[in-house]
Design a protein around this motif. Structure first.
Motif, PDB file in Angstrom:
ATOM      1  N   THR A   3       0.867  -1.183   0.000  1.00  0.00           N
ATOM      2  CA  THR A   3       0.000   0.000   0.000  1.00  0.00           C
ATOM      3  C   THR A   3       0.894   1.220   0.000  1.00  0.00           C
ATOM      4  O   THR A   3       1.703   1.402   0.908  1.00  0.00           O
ATOM      5  CB  THR A   3      -0.908  -0.001   1.241  1.00  0.00           C
ATOM      6  OG1 THR A   3      -1.788  -1.125   1.163  1.00  0.00           O
ATOM      7  CG2 THR A   3      -1.730   1.281   1.322  1.00  0.00           C
ATOM      8  N   SER A   4       0.783   2.037  -1.035  1.00  0.00           N
ATOM      9  CA  SER A   4       1.709   3.155  -1.234  1.00  0.00           C
ATOM     10  C   SER A   4       0.918   4.372  -1.678  1.00  0.00           C
ATOM     11  O   SER A   4       0.460   4.434  -2.816  1.00  0.00           O
ATOM     12  CB  SER A   4       2.740   2.751  -2.289  1.00  0.00           C
ATOM     13  OG  SER A   4       3.658   3.803  -2.513  1.00  0.00           O
ATOM     14  N   ARG A   5       0.723   5.301  -0.754  1.00  0.00           N
ATOM     15  CA  ARG A   5      -0.133   6.451  -1.058  1.00  0.00           C
ATOM     16  C   ARG A   5       0.529   7.744  -0.612  1.00  0.00           C
ATOM     17  O   ARG A   5       1.035   7.829   0.502  1.00  0.00           O
ATOM     18  CB  ARG A   5      -1.481   6.291  -0.351  1.00  0.00           C
ATOM     19  CG  ARG A   5      -2.254   5.067  -0.809  1.00  0.00           C
ATOM     20  CD  ARG A   5      -3.379   4.710   0.150  1.00  0.00           C
ATOM     21  NE  ARG A   5      -4.067   3.490  -0.281  1.00  0.00           N
ATOM     22  CZ  ARG A   5      -4.861   2.763   0.506  1.00  0.00           C
ATOM     23  NH1 ARG A   5      -5.052   3.117   1.760  1.00  0.00           N
ATOM     24  NH2 ARG A   5      -5.443   1.675   0.039  1.00  0.00           N
ATOM     25  N   ASP A   6       0.494   8.728  -1.500  1.00  0.00           N
ATOM     26  CA  ASP A   6       1.025  10.049  -1.160  1.00  0.00           C
ATOM     27  C   ASP A   6      -0.050  10.855  -0.450  1.00  0.00           C
ATOM     28  O   ASP A   6      -1.237  10.630  -0.669  1.00  0.00           O
ATOM     29  CB  ASP A   6       1.456  10.780  -2.432  1.00  0.00           C
ATOM     30  CG  ASP A   6       2.765  10.228  -2.988  1.00  0.00           C
ATOM     31  OD1 ASP A   6       3.438   9.478  -2.258  1.00  0.00           O
ATOM     32  OD2 ASP A   6       3.089  10.544  -4.138  1.00  0.00           O
ATOM     33  N   LEU A  54       5.469   4.547  -8.598  1.00  0.00           N
ATOM     34  CA  LEU A  54       5.546   3.117  -8.302  1.00  0.00           C
ATOM     35  C   LEU A  54       6.941   2.543  -8.476  1.00  0.00           C
ATOM     36  O   LEU A  54       7.177   1.391  -8.097  1.00  0.00           O
ATOM     37  CB  LEU A  54       4.558   2.316  -9.154  1.00  0.00           C
ATOM     38  CG  LEU A  54       3.106   2.301  -8.637  1.00  0.00           C
ATOM     39  CD1 LEU A  54       2.383   3.570  -9.037  1.00  0.00           C
ATOM     40  CD2 LEU A  54       2.373   1.069  -9.084  1.00  0.00           C
ATOM     41  N   ASP A  68       7.899   1.025  -5.475  1.00  0.00           N
ATOM     42  CA  ASP A  68       7.150  -0.180  -5.121  1.00  0.00           C
ATOM     43  C   ASP A  68       7.619  -1.375  -5.946  1.00  0.00           C
ATOM     44  O   ASP A  68       7.681  -2.496  -5.439  1.00  0.00           O
ATOM     45  CB  ASP A  68       5.656   0.064  -5.310  1.00  0.00           C
ATOM     46  CG  ASP A  68       5.204   1.304  -4.546  1.00  0.00           C
ATOM     47  OD1 ASP A  68       5.367   1.300  -3.306  1.00  0.00           O
ATOM     48  OD2 ASP A  68       4.753   2.287  -5.163  1.00  0.00           O
ATOM     49  N   SER A 115      -4.683   6.791  -9.434  1.00  0.00           N
ATOM     50  CA  SER A 115      -5.006   5.623  -8.613  1.00  0.00           C
ATOM     51  C   SER A 115      -4.694   4.375  -9.426  1.00  0.00           C
ATOM     52  O   SER A 115      -5.161   4.268 -10.558  1.00  0.00           O
ATOM     53  CB  SER A 115      -6.484   5.630  -8.235  1.00  0.00           C
ATOM     54  OG  SER A 115      -6.842   6.875  -7.664  1.00  0.00           O
ATOM     55  N   THR A 127      -1.948   1.972  -5.130  1.00  0.00           N
ATOM     56  CA  THR A 127      -1.376   3.295  -4.896  1.00  0.00           C
ATOM     57  C   THR A 127      -2.399   4.372  -5.201  1.00  0.00           C
ATOM     58  O   THR A 127      -3.294   4.183  -6.016  1.00  0.00           O
ATOM     59  CB  THR A 127      -0.160   3.543  -5.812  1.00  0.00           C
ATOM     60  OG1 THR A 127      -0.586   3.429  -7.169  1.00  0.00           O
ATOM     61  CG2 THR A 127       0.945   2.541  -5.557  1.00  0.00           C
ATOM     62  N   SER A 128      -2.224   5.496  -4.532  1.00  0.00           N
ATOM     63  CA  SER A 128      -3.034   6.672  -4.825  1.00  0.00           C
ATOM     64  C   SER A 128      -2.174   7.909  -4.619  1.00  0.00           C
ATOM     65  O   SER A 128      -1.281   7.918  -3.777  1.00  0.00           O
ATOM     66  CB  SER A 128      -4.264   6.742  -3.912  1.00  0.00           C
ATOM     67  OG  SER A 128      -4.955   7.964  -4.105  1.00  0.00           O
ATOM     68  N   ARG A 129      -2.473   8.932  -5.391  1.00  0.00           N
ATOM     69  CA  ARG A 129      -1.764  10.213  -5.241  1.00  0.00           C
ATOM     70  C   ARG A 129      -2.291  10.971  -4.034  1.00  0.00           C
ATOM     71  O   ARG A 129      -1.714  11.975  -3.635  1.00  0.00           O
ATOM     72  CB  ARG A 129      -1.939  11.070  -6.495  1.00  0.00           C
ATOM     73  CG  ARG A 129      -1.154  10.626  -7.716  1.00  0.00           C
ATOM     74  CD  ARG A 129       0.326  10.952  -7.600  1.00  0.00           C
ATOM     75  NE  ARG A 129       1.018  10.836  -8.890  1.00  0.00           N
ATOM     76  CZ  ARG A 129       2.330  11.012  -9.028  1.00  0.00           C
ATOM     77  NH1 ARG A 129       3.089  11.290  -7.971  1.00  0.00           N
ATOM     78  NH2 ARG A 129       2.893  10.894 -10.205  1.00  0.00           N
ATOM     79  N   GLN A 133       2.628   4.283   3.818  1.00  0.00           N
ATOM     80  CA  GLN A 133       3.716   3.465   3.280  1.00  0.00           C
ATOM     81  C   GLN A 133       3.791   2.153   4.042  1.00  0.00           C
ATOM     82  O   GLN A 133       4.458   2.065   5.079  1.00  0.00           O
ATOM     83  CB  GLN A 133       5.052   4.215   3.444  1.00  0.00           C
ATOM     84  CG  GLN A 133       5.109   5.530   2.704  1.00  0.00           C
ATOM     85  CD  GLN A 133       5.419   5.330   1.239  1.00  0.00           C
ATOM     86  OE1 GLN A 133       6.523   4.925   0.885  1.00  0.00           O
ATOM     87  NE2 GLN A 133       4.426   5.543   0.393  1.00  0.00           N
TER      88      GLN A 133
END
Lengths: 334, 334, 334, 334
Positions: C149-152, C172, C175, C214, C231-233, C241
């Motif tokens: 799970t990787s989101r800004d 990514l 990631d 996304s 991921t999402s911006r 993270q």
């Protein structure tokens, strides 16, 4: 099939009634309450009868056991009469606000040789009981220190507080029992020294009623184990019921139960549910398990987890705390 | 008083029987199972009768509703006969392993105008349902992304797997329903694109039986919402049932339920309980609440949270996943 | 004492400058940036000089190593010139947005026989690295499934997005490197199949710029291991993270880092801090540890944890994801 | 540029030296230690000089400030001499084991009009300080109750304990300062009543040395606020440093810091890292921030967060606790 009579159709009586009605091998036969309508409303859907009188209950040879959930002031009398009538007894805490009367109940029960269990439901809470079992297993070695945090979401009405016997007898009675269960439960130790202090911080009306709402109690056992209890009548975030026991090999910490396991993260922060807010919800499973235990042990003729002696012992600690608060001095217990 | 007949005295049947017996306003009248002894053992303590035959159940005008907890292969036939007999229907998932037969069930139910609810119990889990309610309240804004982690503690016997319809129809059917409930539950959206892959990583025998044990599924909706589902037949630490939904204003994460809230800290580390290990325990409350819901809605003539159409729709997604795995290509859904 | 030249006095350059200045055995000698004032402001308090020109840096025989923290578009040229000048190279990710140019860099580095490390700082994060070490120790057996799970916290300016190479190459890339490090890091496995999809959900302007905000990516390795990346911006609650790796004997889950360990419970709920909001704060320690690693390995002539080949391999996965999104089909990797 | 002399090149001296050397605007000029080799080894890489003698330090007009990290027995003498020499003073806790000598130090500092800060680093811990700031913001209303849990991973050598002044002066001195900072920090309240008890539970040798290893202290303030402190010389799971403050509107709980955020779930349970094991690691950031604060306030002529008066006040509470333990009676404080 055990036939049971229930005294008290109030808040706690209704809990026991529902649990009793769902127990296989148990028949909730009679419900007795001065407020006959309350008794009737509770009895009807559960297929129970309303007891015509107290005498009728004790005279009924088909009644094997009584569950006492009526006001505290009635406990000792009902225990005495149930003992005389040779009924097995489950009685809500406390036995009595007076240690002397509580001891008299213990004598009556012993004299009649009837089984008597006191409803300290915390000993049946899945979390607290799991901690006790790990302690018995030696998972954290020898217990050394116990810290109990016990806070109500809010204070009861001042009228209730006025006749409650004071915060130590009314609220901490549970915590004194937890102390005994966890730190001296192995039977090798006992409370030797107790110091209590406290204040009225949440509502002046409580102080005017002659009570306090915030307490700090410390107990040292003969072997030197230490217990600290902190309590408040008010926790804005809910019903806070935790304890931590430090042992020679580690720590066991019992956390609160929450309504759900949802975590919500927003710009305002990451939050989880507050603790269960209401004691009947928090201890719902414990209330069910304690009556299961009562009838299981009754069936097998084995001792209860919480006896009338436990009830007396907790009352003795409550009296000691009240005396320590009054005198500003510690109390030595023999 | 609603009189109910239960089909199936197996593991899940016993759960429903106990919950039905405890429901006020509901009478568990008949239990039917080819294994008559199982039916008898279950019926006796609950005061229910053993149904002499299937025909007898459907012919009995005093039976208002049927609860179908028999093997999957019997669902569509029983739904059809219950619809014809004008009985309200509660049927365990899945409706049927074949989408065609599931759709036929939907038509039969609609044609007969009987109420029919499918037992997707996760929608009644206190944690999952709380998340859905917060989503409806707009606590995290518009839902955008859903991540479902769904893992069994261990694989069922290979014999079971061989006739299970495959992991997508047998295990992920619940996850497909959760996807629909959470990401398209507002009725404004639908699955548009699905890609599935997977492997056999935990036990070669599962592969020899023509199935996989580890899957990764991705679904995109018409409006572009995204869902990822990861599942395994084996989680050494227990039954792992979580989902997280990301919204325009935050995150809702549903965690596992644990047997107790004890935290134990020793030199070996600080540990909490593993998740509830067994699905009947994890969803115990959900199983109770779904039958409560069934009879409440029945009483008030309101729609069910999980209809036979929901059952069909989940089956369609399971078929799409199976096709995607077979072809190695995504599937477009209309 | 190693003498170092730094390219880039921007946000990330300043981080490296401070870490380099504090390293024993390392002297930050030169700082080069087209914006000479920025270079001067950064150099002065750290006792470094401003490089008169790029040529001057590569011509200076006393410079042992270069740290490249200038814009992505300059990386390949600077790597090539540094290789030609026989300087050890630390270059920020990515090597280059073009796989071809990245491969050319790899060839140049190999040809010159210079040491080259790529700054994938996540491999040096204390939490992520601890997970990798436990995986190597076999604490959870064989790795089977990875969920990232990787989101800004929020999207960068659209102007930046326009020249970013797209979300797969820009965001990514980290990631994809984590996937390789965790699931194929033992060198016994490789990505075999990749499927990517995504949407523009947070800001239409991103879509108009030809990008998405996304994404949902799935990767299967040759041995059948599975990876899902979401991921999402935009994550309203901060910089999210996390990753979880399921193994044959258990699970390793890496949680977010929080500014403090304060839990606040009020009537509004029980809340903990949101994750660190800013990547330079979240990975502060990782940025420090990666340059420590660079000079340690340089000193001992041992290989780096993240080589230029790792940089190329991550870029290949980013290209594959972009192609999969474009075609709507999975990509097979050799 | 402030020129600083450091007394003490031991464990804590080395921490301060590294932090001082990294401070912009500060020059670590001299290091003084009777063990000249230790001083030399510490000074060399940091570009500092070894002080030829104590006299030389105080005679050096170019020295603006001294940092005292030498043994406790030397503190009062060095504070006195630094005050006479008009140097700004940062002194490690405690000021002195004797309240009288500590008060003499306070008088000397006041008389000379020099700035003097005492190193109670907990007030600079990011978690503890965040809690204090929220308290000041009124996030939980009026503070009512404080529970401090303070446990070392293991006891120091008995030789150390013998000359430590006892557990209250050596270990709880920090907790007494936290109590003052959190419950009376607004200046509107003061400790009025203190009761202490304790035992020797972890190692008989500690008892033979005339000390205890487990304590329970209760403090009540003039306004009735309550504080309970529980401490042990041994926590098998690490360095346990927590406090919880209950306010009229909620709770602030400060948890331990962990080395990583990895959660590991296996058949053996779900575990997270134990707390940081070593105090220098747990309070690493606090040690850095306290010297930053020292020089910032010095620069701006603003008061320190922890003054020599705070040092005296904590010592007074430690003496009261020792007396309460000795007499078995509470102590009333004016």
């Amino acid at each position: 099939m055990k036939r049971v009579a229930l005294f008290g159709a109030g808040r706690i009586g209704r809990i026991h009634a529902t649990n009793l009605a769902a127990l296989p091998g148990v028949q909730l036969a009679l419900i007795s309450d001065p407020m006959v309508d309350a008794a009737r409303q509770l009895a009807a859907p559960l297929g129970a009868q309303v007891a015509p009188s107290l005498d009728a209950v004790f005279a009924d040879a088909s009644i094997d056991a009584v569950v006492i959930a009526s006001p505290t002031t009635t406990h000792s009398d009902l225990i005495g009469r149930a003992a005389a009538a040779r009924k097995a007894i489950f009685c809500e805490k406390p036995v009595d606000l007076s240690v002397e009367r509580a001891q008299a109940c213990a004598r009556a029960v012993a004299g009649a040789g009837v089984a008597c269990m006191i409803g300290f439901q915390r000993r049946f809470d899945p979390t607290f009981n799991e901690a006790r079992q790990r302690l018995d297993r030696g998972d954290i070695g020898e217990p050394e220190m116990l810290v109990i945090t016990s806070r109500d979401p809010g204070a009861p009405p001042v009228d209730y507080i006025r006749q409650s016997g004071g915060i130590f007898r009314d609220m901490l009675i549970h915590d004194f029992d937890v102390f005994r269960w966890i730190l001296t439960g192995d039977g090798n130790d006992e409370a030797a020294w107790l110091s209590a202090t406290g204040s009225c911080l949440t509502d002046p009306a409580i102080g005017e009623a002659g009570d306090i709402d915030s307490t700090a109690v410390t107990i040292r056992t003969r072997s030197g184990r230490l217990c600290q209890i902190n309590t408040s009548r008010r926790a804005a975030y809910g019903y806070d019921q935790r304890f931590e026991v430090l042992g020679s090999k580690g720590l066991l910490a019992c956390g609160n139960h929450r309504p759900s396991e949802v975590t919500q993260a927003t710009a305002a922060g990451t939050r989880v549910d507050n603790p269960e807010h209401f004691f009947l919800q928090r201890y719902r499973e414990a209330y069910r398990l304690e009556v299961v235990h009562f009838f299981e042990q009754l069936q097998n003729g084995r001792p209860f987890r919480t006896t009338v002696q436990d009830g007396v012992a907790a009352q003795v600690l409550a009296d000691a705390a009240a005396e320590s608060l009054r005198t500003g001095q510690p109390v030595t217990l023999q």
